[in-house]
Write a protein that holds these residues in place. Structure first.
Motif, PDB file in Angstrom:
ATOM      1  N   GLU A 461     -17.995  11.477   3.212  1.00  0.00           N
ATOM      2  CA  GLU A 461     -19.065  10.243   2.948  1.00  0.00           C
ATOM      3  C   GLU A 461     -18.422   8.497   2.619  1.00  0.00           C
ATOM      4  O   GLU A 461     -18.694   7.822   2.822  1.00  0.00           O
ATOM      5  CB  GLU A 461     -20.312  10.668   2.570  1.00  0.00           C
ATOM      6  N   MET A 462     -16.865   8.775   1.808  1.00  0.00           N
ATOM      7  CA  MET A 462     -16.446   7.755   1.158  1.00  0.00           C
ATOM      8  C   MET A 462     -16.228   6.663   1.916  1.00  0.00           C
ATOM      9  O   MET A 462     -16.230   5.737   2.816  1.00  0.00           O
ATOM     10  CB  MET A 462     -14.915   8.468   0.136  1.00  0.00           C
ATOM     11  N   ALA A 463     -15.688   7.436   3.696  1.00  0.00           N
ATOM     12  CA  ALA A 463     -15.376   6.591   5.016  1.00  0.00           C
ATOM     13  C   ALA A 463     -16.521   5.575   5.573  1.00  0.00           C
ATOM     14  O   ALA A 463     -16.500   4.906   5.318  1.00  0.00           O
ATOM     15  CB  ALA A 463     -14.492   7.626   5.937  1.00  0.00           C
ATOM     16  N   THR A 464     -17.793   6.774   5.000  1.00  0.00           N
ATOM     17  CA  THR A 464     -18.694   5.698   5.197  1.00  0.00           C
ATOM     18  C   THR A 464     -19.058   4.653   5.318  1.00  0.00           C
ATOM     19  O   THR A 464     -19.172   3.551   5.536  1.00  0.00           O
ATOM     20  CB  THR A 464     -20.058   6.540   5.729  1.00  0.00           C
ATOM     21  N   ARG A 469     -18.548  -0.704   5.105  1.00  0.00           N
ATOM     22  CA  ARG A 469     -18.817  -2.610   3.572  1.00  0.00           C
ATOM     23  C   ARG A 469     -19.972  -2.884   2.475  1.00  0.00           C
ATOM     24  O   ARG A 469     -20.113  -3.281   2.101  1.00  0.00           O
ATOM     25  CB  ARG A 469     -18.960  -3.557   3.998  1.00  0.00           C
ATOM     26  N   LEU A 470     -19.847  -1.020   2.296  1.00  0.00           N
ATOM     27  CA  LEU A 470     -21.347  -0.634   1.116  1.00  0.00           C
ATOM     28  C   LEU A 470     -20.396  -0.638  -0.573  1.00  0.00           C
ATOM     29  O   LEU A 470     -19.513   0.097  -0.514  1.00  0.00           O
ATOM     30  CB  LEU A 470     -22.104   0.850   1.873  1.00  0.00           C
ATOM     31  N   PRO A 471     -20.865  -1.964  -1.398  1.00  0.00           N
ATOM     32  CA  PRO A 471     -20.395  -1.631  -2.837  1.00  0.00           C
ATOM     33  C   PRO A 471     -20.646  -0.807  -3.166  1.00  0.00           C
ATOM     34  O   PRO A 471     -21.443  -0.783  -4.466  1.00  0.00           O
ATOM     35  CB  PRO A 471     -20.764  -2.762  -3.113  1.00  0.00           C
ATOM     36  N   GLY A 516      -9.450   3.143   0.903  1.00  0.00           N
ATOM     37  CA  GLY A 516     -10.065   1.647   0.875  1.00  0.00           C
ATOM     38  C   GLY A 516     -10.695   1.283  -0.451  1.00  0.00           C
ATOM     39  O   GLY A 516     -11.349  -0.060  -0.233  1.00  0.00           O
ATOM     40  N   TRP A 517     -10.922   2.215  -1.054  1.00  0.00           N
ATOM     41  CA  TRP A 517     -11.943   1.858  -2.306  1.00  0.00           C
ATOM     42  C   TRP A 517     -10.934   1.460  -3.561  1.00  0.00           C
ATOM     43  O   TRP A 517      -9.890   1.374  -3.024  1.00  0.00           O
ATOM     44  CB  TRP A 517     -12.758   3.258  -2.981  1.00  0.00           C
ATOM     45  N   LYS A 518     -11.766   0.971  -5.107  1.00  0.00           N
ATOM     46  CA  LYS A 518     -10.867   0.395  -5.935  1.00  0.00           C
ATOM     47  C   LYS A 518     -11.204   1.952  -6.249  1.00  0.00           C
ATOM     48  O   LYS A 518     -12.084   2.793  -6.649  1.00  0.00           O
ATOM     49  CB  LYS A 518     -11.872  -0.378  -6.846  1.00  0.00           C
ATOM     50  N   GLY A 540     -17.654  -4.338  -3.504  1.00  0.00           N
ATOM     51  CA  GLY A 540     -16.676  -3.013  -2.708  1.00  0.00           C
ATOM     52  C   GLY A 540     -16.509  -2.184  -3.752  1.00  0.00           C
ATOM     53  O   GLY A 540     -16.938  -1.489  -4.989  1.00  0.00           O
ATOM     54  N   PRO A 541     -16.768  -0.816  -2.400  1.00  0.00           N
ATOM     55  CA  PRO A 541     -17.207   0.324  -3.443  1.00  0.00           C
ATOM     56  C   PRO A 541     -16.073   0.932  -4.415  1.00  0.00           C
ATOM     57  O   PRO A 541     -14.722   1.058  -4.215  1.00  0.00           O
ATOM     58  CB  PRO A 541     -16.955   1.291  -2.352  1.00  0.00           C
TER      59      PRO A 541
END
Lengths: 586, 171
Positions: A461-464, A469-471, A516-518, A540-541
């Protein structure tokens, strides 16, 4: 036939979407597939309903739970037949045990194919029958609107829960005149206000108690913010201490004077001792779960028990009570306040009771051995709380030690801020629930407090989160163990750590970057505050790999089969063995 | 460690339910999933417009479990009313059984004689068999079936129990 006289017809899929809009739905969590393609076509570029594409149907159900628990509105799930539906079952069962309102729309093979073992056919209605509040198989598009309306009423009223609507593909395509069938007469009448004779008796008992306690649960959260307000007033009027189940955290503020902390297996010493020693117990929207009561024959032996619950089947299920009241807990508390004020009762002189509680509090049961070398998991939660408490964060969790440490060391002053899988205990709940909560609360700080094992159960679900763009922030207490399993093995199976080591862990920072997360990693207590600040300031996430002390156990703990008075406060008291009776009680 | 058995009571419950797909499965499955017993279960449509059915369930369990069973039944959406006939007061229970016996000579005569005593009716006969129809409370039928074993019982079909409260009121 004269065209002028025909009623305008719509497809089942269109009727469904129209009815969802009518019911106020603006967000749907789902995943397309063959048996729901007509519904997805009706959703295409829809302006009123936002569809959130998850990466696994379990994620859709948990995201809808997170959305529902944090907003107070029902969560809506849309999945395909067969594997789509079966993947969602864990989330449906989770919502059933935690009383979360969900509407789960599942595709089904065409009615003429049902029962033929068709491609992606599963008996969804059969599978979900006993883990949903109600379910339907809709065989005619003319029934869809009234079915959906009834489903929303059932999901949200009374004790909330998940309702499944299984819709065969040909029913989505076939047309029907809209609104030909009126909703059937309501066959669902939830409990509302309590009888005043019962309320009067409850108030008398509470007002005359020498050692009262308010034992609160998730029912207060479900009853709405007014119920939490009523609880605060009732606690103030009566002067009684307040404890809560895992599901009820936030209904009474953790910063309030009467707060004893959570009760139960990993609850505080003062809460459990007060439960054991009280003379009047007022149970408000809780259900005497086995994790709360410990050994039943030793549970609060000398108290008069009052139980207010909206679900009659929760009363006398495991613990016999003296005054059962079937009612909405918020309404019942407001009635109690009204009677209390009307009779001009004063808070009883509870000085002796509070003095005893003060003695139990002095045990300081949540204390732990600190370290300057390693991050203690409790310390990590404390620092996270300190850094975020002014931001009114929404906290989700996975299941295990980290969940209990979060419940103990993170403190909630408002309802709907704490989303956790209490009844079913579903690992993998936290990340999708955080996504759902963030969708429903775009401006809120949403943090999933996770363990390194649980997070992997729905890590896709990280991709979701990336897509929408859910931080969300995922704060992993990484001790390289399925910590709660390891703890039980240490305490009951002489430290035979059978399959509980989290081997071959991914590099969580690299994984975060891949999505694409930090990614942030921290293992030094001296740098923890700075690392948390870095996480919070990132727009960001973020996945935070918090390397913590590996073998810490979660205390206090009531061991399996023990009474509230037999709490283990620290690891020195652990024998490492347990008899079969106790083992079986897990 | 051994599993402990609890003392149980027999109760007859009647449920008024919506006559729709899945209702019986929902009720019967709830008994299974929560570990309750069903000794017998009967169901039939009872209303003129075919929207309502009456289900009679004979169950057993310790009193708190019986109370839970009633509460769990009431929690199901299609269930409108649950009555515990055993608790509610004087009531009648009846069951119908079809009992096939085979035999010749004295055995056949004895079967006939016993059937007469128990007011069972012959509804099928061949030169070496009878089918008896008998109605009554469950004890009477149990006894009759036991006797028939002695005189050539072949097979039995039983409807399960239906019950109503005595007197003029509905249950």
């Amino acid at each position: 036939m004269n065209e002028d006289f025909t009623v305008p017809e719509k497809s089942g899929a269109e009727i469904l979407i129209d009815t969802l809009v009518e019911q106020g739905v603006d967000t749907v969590f789902g995943y397309p597939g063959g048996a729901v393609l007509p519904i997805y076509d009706a959703l295409f570029q829809h302006t009123k309903i936002r569809h959130v594409l998850v990466r696994h149907e379990a994620g859709a159900a948990h995201a809808a739970e997170g959305y529902a628990r944090s907003t107070g509105k029902p969560g809506v799930v849309l999945v395909t037949s067969g594997p789509g539906a079966t993947n969602a079952v864990t989330g449906i069962a989770d919502a059933f045990l935690d009383s979360i309102p969900l509407i789960v729309l599942t595709g089904q093979v065409a009615t003429n194919l049902i029962g033929t073992d068709a491609f992606q056919e599963a008996d969804t209605v059969g599978i979900t029958r006993h883990c949903s509040k109600h379910n339907y198989l809709v065989k005619d598009p003319a029934d869809l609107a009234s079915t959906v309306r009834e489903a929303f009423a059932i999901a949200t009223k009374g004790r909330p829960g998940p309702v499944v609507i299984d819709i065969p593909k040909n029913v989505q395509v076939a047309t029907a005149a809209t609104d030909v069938k009126r909703p059937t007469a309501s066959r669902f009448s939830p409990a509302g206000e309590a009888d005043y004779s019962e309320i009067n008796r409850a108030v008398e008992l509470l007002a005359n108690a020498k050692a009262p306690i308010l034992y609160t649960g998730g029912g207060i959260i479900n009853s709405g913010p007014e119920a939490s307000a009523a609880l605060r007033e009732l606690a103030e009027l009566s002067g009684a201490p307040v404890t809560s189940t895992l599901m009820g955290l936030g209904a009474y503020p953790a910063s309030g004077d009467a707060w004893l902390g959570m009760l139960g297996m990993h609850g505080t010493y003062e809460a459990n001792m007060a439960m054991n020693q009280c003379d009047v117990m007022l149970c408000l929207g809780a259900r005497f779960d086995d994790r709360v009561t410990g050994r039943l024959d030793a549970f609060s032996p000398d108290s008069i028990k009052i139980h207010i619950d909206i679900d009659r089947s929760s009363i006398n299920k495991t613990v016999r009570v003296d005054l059962p009241i079937v009612a909405d807990v918020g309404a019942a508390m407001r009635q109690m306040i009204e009677v209390w004020k009307g009779r001009k009762y004063k808070a009883a002189a509870l000085d002796d009771w509070w003095a005893r509680i003060k003695g139990w509090r002095a045990v300081d049961c949540l204390s732990y051995a600190g370290s300057t070398q390693e991050i203690m998991p409790q310390y990590a939660i404390e620092r996270l709380f300190a850094a975020t408490k002014d931001k009114a964060p929404i906290i989700t969790t996975e299941v295990g030690q980290h969940q209990m440490w979060a419940a103990q060391h993170f403190h909630f002053d408002a309802p709907n801020k704490w989303l956790t899988s209490g009844g079913l205990g579903t690992m993998g709940y936290g990340l999708p629930a955080a996504i759902g909560a963030q969708m429903g609360n775009p401006d809120a700080l949403v943090i999933d407090i996770a363990g390194e094992a649980s997070i992997q159960m729905n890590i896709q679900e990280m991709a979701t989160a990336t897509q929408y763009r859910l931080p969300v922030k995922v704060f992993i207490l990484n001790n390289e163990w399925m910590g709660m399993v390891r703890q039980w093995q240490e305490l009951t199976y002489e430290s035979r750590f059978s399959e509980s080591y989290s081997d071959s862990l991914p590099d969580f920072v690299a994984l975060a970057e891949a999505y694409g997360w930090k990614g942030i990693r921290c293992s030094d207590p001296a740098q923890l505050d700075e690392a948390i600040a870095e996480m919070l300031s990132y727009d960001g996430p973020v996945m935070f790999d918090c390397r913590v002390h590996k073998t810490s156990n979660c205390f206090p703990m009531i061991p399996s089969g023990a009474a509230h008075t037999d709490m283990i406060l620290n690891s020195d008291e652990v024998s490492g063995t347990m008899d079969d009776e106790a083992k079986a009680l897990v | 460690m051994h599993i402990k058995q609890e003392l149980t009571e027999r109760h007859v419950l009647t449920l008024t339910v919506d006559n729709e797909a899945g209702t019986l499965a929902r009720i019967a499955g709830m008994f299974t999933s929560r570990g309750y017993n069903i000794d017998s279960l009967t169901v039939a449509d009872i209303s003129e417009d075919h929207t309502t059915s009456r289900i009679t369930i004979v169950t057993k369990g310790p009193p708190p479990v019986i109370d839970q069973i009633i509460a769990q039944c009431e929690r199901l959406i299609p269930v409108h009313k649950v009555t515990d006939l055993t608790e509610a007061g004087p009531h009648v229970e009846r069951e119908l059984a079809l009992v096939k016996v085979r035999g010749a000579g004295d055995q056949r005569v004895e079967a006939m004689r016993l059937a007469d005593i128990y007011r069972a009716r012959v509804i099928d006969a061949t030169v070496n068999s009878f089918i008896f129809e008998i109605t009554g409370g469950p004890d009477k039928i149990d006894t009759f079936v036991t006797l028939m074993r002695e005189v050539g019982l072949v097979e039995v079909g039983r409807t399960g129990i239906v019950g109503l409260m005595r007197g003029s009121e509905s249950s």
